[in-house]
Scaffold this motif. Structure first.
Motif, PDB file in Angstrom:
ATOM      1  N   TYR A 122       0.908  -1.205   0.135  1.00 51.82           N
ATOM      2  CA  TYR A 122      -0.113   0.007  -0.157  1.00 51.82           C
ATOM      3  C   TYR A 122       0.883   1.219   0.087  1.00 51.82           C
ATOM      4  O   TYR A 122       2.032   1.054  -0.261  1.00 51.82           O
ATOM      5  N   ASP A 123       0.148   2.614   0.190  1.00 54.35           N
ATOM      6  CA  ASP A 123       0.863   3.677   0.057  1.00 54.35           C
ATOM      7  C   ASP A 123       1.626   4.059   1.296  1.00 54.35           C
ATOM      8  O   ASP A 123       1.190   4.666   2.253  1.00 54.35           O
ATOM      9  N   THR A 124       2.675   3.367   1.693  1.00 53.96           N
ATOM     10  CA  THR A 124       3.538   3.519   2.901  1.00 53.96           C
ATOM     11  C   THR A 124       4.720   4.601   2.517  1.00 53.96           C
ATOM     12  O   THR A 124       5.388   4.064   1.540  1.00 53.96           O
ATOM     13  N   PRO A 125       4.985   5.626   3.252  1.00 54.01           N
ATOM     14  CA  PRO A 125       5.883   6.699   2.664  1.00 54.01           C
ATOM     15  C   PRO A 125       7.174   6.081   2.900  1.00 54.01           C
ATOM     16  O   PRO A 125       8.121   6.253   1.886  1.00 54.01           O
ATOM     17  N   TYR A 126       7.734   5.210   4.119  1.00 55.00           N
ATOM     18  CA  TYR A 126       8.872   4.895   4.268  1.00 55.00           C
ATOM     19  C   TYR A 126       9.176   3.333   4.415  1.00 55.00           C
ATOM     20  O   TYR A 126       8.273   3.074   5.141  1.00 55.00           O
ATOM     21  N   ALA A 127      10.120   2.851   3.782  1.00 53.40           N
ATOM     22  CA  ALA A 127      10.473   1.377   4.152  1.00 53.40           C
ATOM     23  C   ALA A 127      11.899   1.049   4.042  1.00 53.40           C
ATOM     24  O   ALA A 127      12.524   1.671   3.221  1.00 53.40           O
ATOM     25  N   ALA A 128      12.495   0.267   4.754  1.00 56.45           N
ATOM     26  CA  ALA A 128      13.919   0.074   4.857  1.00 56.45           C
ATOM     27  C   ALA A 128      14.059  -1.393   5.581  1.00 56.45           C
ATOM     28  O   ALA A 128      13.169  -1.719   6.463  1.00 56.45           O
ATOM     29  N   GLY A 129      15.475  -1.798   5.316  1.00 56.34           N
ATOM     30  CA  GLY A 129      15.674  -3.021   5.778  1.00 56.34           C
ATOM     31  C   GLY A 129      15.978  -2.922   7.272  1.00 56.34           C
ATOM     32  O   GLY A 129      15.750  -3.895   8.035  1.00 56.34           O
ATOM     33  N   LEU A 130      16.412  -1.865   7.840  1.00 57.70           N
ATOM     34  CA  LEU A 130      16.472  -1.975   9.559  1.00 57.70           C
ATOM     35  C   LEU A 130      15.734  -0.870  10.038  1.00 57.70           C
ATOM     36  O   LEU A 130      14.830  -1.041  10.931  1.00 57.70           O
ATOM     37  N   ILE A 131      15.737   0.541   9.522  1.00 59.37           N
ATOM     38  CA  ILE A 131      14.656   1.610  10.154  1.00 59.37           C
ATOM     39  C   ILE A 131      14.037   2.287   8.994  1.00 59.37           C
ATOM     40  O   ILE A 131      14.598   3.066   8.022  1.00 59.37           O
TER      41      ILE A 131
END
Length: 170
Positions: free
Chosen positions: A70-79
């Protein structure tokens, strides 16, 4: 250990948010599949926000697949994101390994977005960012697939004073 995790605003393998925290020797070994709108997703922490004191994250790892649909602003492997902190955020001797598939605006192998002073020492990501699988050479598999606006092996975007000492994408 493995399992699954879900949440409403901030989703992380260990915690959704960790302001004013010291995390040492933590491992998140979990697959995260976000199937609703959330603010920030990270393999270890969804975010670090509004900390009034220094935040220290050391000897931690995130291992697992992360998928946001979905429209998630932030995504990353750690934080997923680091915002609004009054003091430094230090990350040392940490890594992410897994598949990160996201359409988030800010996607990073380590951190999706930060606006805070960040000190990183000996931080690794075992990932390849790719949004066009046909562009990969024969025999090479993508470990990170992203279609966001700001996508990077280490960061989606950083906009503050950052100090790097041994930060690698392998």
């Amino acid at each position: 250990h493995s399992g699954s995790v879900s949440g409403n605003d901030y989703v992380g393998g260990l915690a959704g948010d960790a302001p004013d925290s010291t995390l040492k020797k933590c491992i998140s070994h979990i697959d995260i599949a976000v199937e609703s709108d959330v603010e920030s997703v990270g393999g270890l922490l969804g975010c670090v926000s509004w900390a009034e004191e220094a935040v220290d994250i050391s000897y931690c790892a995130s291992v697992g697949d992360i998928t946001t649909v979905y429209d998630t602003p932030y995504a990353a492997g750690l934080i997923g994101s680091i915002t609004g902190c009054e003091d430094d955020v230090t990350i040392s001797y940490c890594y992410y390994k897994g598949t990160l598939e996201s359409e988030a605006d800010f996607v990073g192998g380590i951190i999706g977005y930060t606006e805070n002073t960040l000190i990183m020492t000996q931080v690794y990501t075992f990932a390849t960012i790719c949004d066009d699988l046909s562009a990969l050479p024969d025999g090479v598999e993508a470990t990170t697939i992203a279609g966001g606006e700001y996508v990077g092996d280490i960061f989606g975007l950083y906009g503050a004073d950052c100090e790097f000492n041994g930060v690698y994408c392998i």
